[in-house]
Each structure stands twice: as structure tokens, then as C-alpha cells.
Scaffold this motif. Structure first.
Motif, PDB file in Angstrom:
ATOM      1  N   SER A  91       0.818  -1.218   0.000  1.00 50.46           N
ATOM      2  CA  SER A  91       0.000   0.000   0.000  1.00 50.46           C
ATOM      3  C   SER A  91       0.853   1.270   0.000  1.00 50.46           C
ATOM      4  O   SER A  91       0.326   2.351  -0.227  1.00 50.46           O
ATOM      5  N   ASP A 117      -4.471  -0.379  -6.130  1.00 50.38           N
ATOM      6  CA  ASP A 117      -5.177   0.875  -6.407  1.00 50.38           C
ATOM      7  C   ASP A 117      -6.560   0.662  -6.992  1.00 50.38           C
ATOM      8  O   ASP A 117      -7.456   1.448  -6.753  1.00 50.38           O
ATOM      9  N   ARG A 145     -10.467  -1.304   5.273  1.00 53.41           N
ATOM     10  CA  ARG A 145     -10.628  -0.995   3.838  1.00 53.41           C
ATOM     11  C   ARG A 145     -11.965  -1.529   3.309  1.00 53.41           C
ATOM     12  O   ARG A 145     -12.656  -0.847   2.573  1.00 53.41           O
ATOM     13  N   LYS A 208      -2.614   9.347  -7.959  1.00 50.67           N
ATOM     14  CA  LYS A 208      -2.761   8.236  -7.003  1.00 50.67           C
ATOM     15  C   LYS A 208      -2.684   8.758  -5.567  1.00 50.67           C
ATOM     16  O   LYS A 208      -3.503   8.415  -4.717  1.00 50.67           O
ATOM     17  N   ASN A 212      -5.779   8.634  -2.804  1.00 51.38           N
ATOM     18  CA  ASN A 212      -5.568   7.941  -1.527  1.00 51.38           C
ATOM     19  C   ASN A 212      -5.752   8.868  -0.335  1.00 51.38           C
ATOM     20  O   ASN A 212      -6.172   8.435   0.740  1.00 51.38           O
ATOM     21  N   TYR A 215      -8.954   8.919   1.701  1.00 54.00           N
ATOM     22  CA  TYR A 215      -9.225   7.931   2.748  1.00 54.00           C
ATOM     23  C   TYR A 215      -8.597   8.301   4.072  1.00 54.00           C
ATOM     24  O   TYR A 215      -8.743   7.592   5.053  1.00 54.00           O
TER      25      TYR A 215
END
Ligand code: HXC
Length: 257
Positions: A91, A117, A145, A208, A212, A215
Motif C-alpha cells: 500500500s 489501487d 478498507r 494516485k 488515496n 481515505y
């Protein structure tokens, strides 16, 4: 480097990693995780690689962490050996990783796919968090997740009952980006990866990072973070080339700068 539990190939600008412990349905043992980390490190530092595809076999992406390896562990051993922490390398990789999942993605296998991803699923894919049936619980991000991807009710049901979901349900609930026929899985994953790898690598990496961030932070902070990176793209040659090419009605030639 010679690997025993994975196969690693470069296909143009795409790094392809195939989990390869067929007799154990790709159960994720310490050696596999260590080899996977090494392969990801080598792709991350390789300027010629713009995207990574992680896949398994027709029958299993991965049937979970290796139960036979974990079975003798007690609490001090799992704590002292920092069981699972090495998985985080997946990750934290800064280049995009596409999980191409066919067959079982269970327990740590589902968690590994979620560390990527996005997940492209074959119509044969089955996702689940069956740890509860073994007297334990998800330990590599499953409760966190999965809950963010599919919402509390479905995540709670899956983690508490161990029920598997098929590819269609996984797509409906937002766990996977797309379902494709099993025979086309690798080709579709490679097509997506090649497309990504042809774009500007720094801009791909910023995108990316920004998705991310959604989150990890509040909406207002995330929007500010995105704005900074958006402005930063104007410091790249590729942004200039991309917009100039549009105006000149030609294909852009990104130089990854
Ligand atoms: C070790 C495993 C394994 C696993 C399968 N195998 N899953 N070995 N760890 N997670 C081995 C089996 O022991 C068997 O080897 C061989 O793979 C084939 O498996 P079968 O069970 O014979 O196949 P099948 O009948 O087709 O059933 C497939 C299956 C089942 C439904 C996927 O194998 C299964 O339920 N596996 C365990 C799934 C699971 O509980 N995963 C969560 C693991 S805990 P032998 O040599 O014995 O015949 C986990 C914790 C994560 O992931 C926490 C943080 C990472």
C-alpha cells in the motif's frame, strides 16, 4: 533476483507480478510477502516502469495468509515478529498497482487486493474475509478498507459471518472497478496498465496520492491537498505538452518530466 513464490516480468512499461504457490492456492507466507516487496521495490525505482499488475492463478488470486505458517504462533511471537506489517509495502508503493483477481481472494488475499489501487475482477472471482471461521479476525486492513469500500453493513456481515461475495456483488458494492470474462482478465488488466503507463508518470503518481488522501483526511483538507498537486502539475513539461497537443489536434508525447 531469483524468486520462488512469485513470477516477475516486464512487459514494456508494465511490471507484471504473478503470485505462484499453486499447491497452496497462493497462500501468502512470509517468503512470498518478502519476495513481493522486493519486486515492488524494484519496479518502484525503475524509471521505465509506469504501472504494475498483480495477479494470481485461475483458481485463486490468494486464499489468504498461510494458515499452516501462522498456526503455531502465540501472542508474543506474532507481536515480536511484527506479523503482517511487511505487507504494508504494497500500500505504500508510489506507482499504481492493479489487482487482477480470478478465483478466490480470501482473508489476506482480499486484503492484498484492496491494498492495490483498483481491482479488476474475473467473473469467477470470490471475495471474503473468513478469518472468523478460524477463530481470528482480519489483520491486514480487512475491517478498515472493506468497510470504506462496501459500507458498514456488508463489511460487517462479511467479517462476522465469513460469507463470500461473487464478482457481480463485488462490482455492485464498489469493491471492484469492473468484471470481465475470466479469459480476458490479464489482457484487460494489461490494457489498463499500458494506458496508465503511457501518461505522465509524475502526474499519475500525484493522482494516485491525491485519491488515496481521500481515505485519510477530511474533505476540506483533501481538496486543499488536491489543489496543491493540481498546481504542481503546471511545473511539469508533460502538462505543457498535453495541453499544447490538444490545441494542435495531435497525440501528446509525454516525456515523464
Ligand atoms: C495455507 C492453504 C490456504 C491458506 C488453501 N490452502 N488455503 N494453505 N493457508 N490460507 C491449501 C490447502 O491446505 C490445500 O493444501 C490446498 O491449498 C488446496 O486447498 P483445498 O482446501 O483442498 O481447496 P478447495 O477444496 O478447492 O477449497 C478452496 C478454499 C479453501 C475454499 C479456498 O482452501 C479454504 O477455505 N482456504 C482457507 C481460506 C481462509 O480461511 N483464508 C483466510 C486465512 S487467514 P493441502 O496440502 O492441505 O491439500 C488470513 C488472515 C489474514 O488470511 C490476516 C492478516 C493477513
Amino acid at each position: 533476483m531469483g524468486y520462488e513464490t512469485i513470477r516477475v516480468e516486464k512487459r514494456g512499461k508494465v511490471g507484471l507480478i504473478t503470485l505462484d504457490r499453486p499447491k497452496a492456492l497462493n497462500a501468502l507466507n512470509a517468503q512470498l510477502i518478502s519476495e513481493l516487496s522486493a519486486a515492488l521495490d524494484s519496479f518502484e525505482t525503475d524509471d521505465r516502469i509506469g504501472c504494475i499488475v498483480l495477479t494470481g492463478s485461475e483458481k485463486a488470486f490468494a486464499a489468504g495468509a498461510d494458515i499452516k505458517e501462522m498456526q503455531p504462533f502465540d501472542y508474543p511471537k506474532s507481536y515480536m515478529s511484527d506479523l503482517i506489517t511487511p505487507w504494508e509495502r504494497v500500500s505504500t508503493n508510489r506507482k499504481p498497482i492493479i489487482a487482477a483477481v480470478a478465483g478466490y481472494a480470501l482473508g489476506g488475499g482480499c486484503e492484498l487486493a484492496m491494498m492495490c489501487d483498483f481491482i479488476l475482477a474475473a467473473d469467477t472471482a470470490k471475495f471474503g474475509q473468513p478469518e472468523i471461521t478460524l477463530g481470528t479476525m482480519p489483520g491486514s486492513g480487512g475491517t478498515q478498507r472493506l468497510t470504506r469500500f462496501v459500507g458498514k453493513s456488508k463489511a460487517m456481515e462479511m467479517c462476522l459471518t465469513g460469507r463470500m461475495m461473487d464478482a457481480q456483488e463485488a462490482e455492485r458494492s464498489g469493491l471492484v472497478s469492473r468484471v470481465v470474462p475470466a479469459d480476458d482478465l490479464l489482457e484487460e488488466a494489461m490494457k489498463a496498465a499500458e494506458k496508465i503507463a503511457d501518461f505522465s508518470l509524475p502526474v499519475v503518481m500525484m493522482t494516485k496520492e491525491s485519491v488515496n488522501r481521500a481515505y485519510e483526511t477530511t474533505l476540506a483538507e483533501g481538496i486543499r491537498f488536491e489543489r496543491r498537486l493540481f498546481h504542481a502539475t503546471f511545473g511539469t513539461e508533460d502538462q505543457s505538452e498535453g495541453m499544447t497537443a490538444f490545441i494542435e489536434k495531435r497525440a501528446p508525447q509525454f516525456r515523464n518530466k
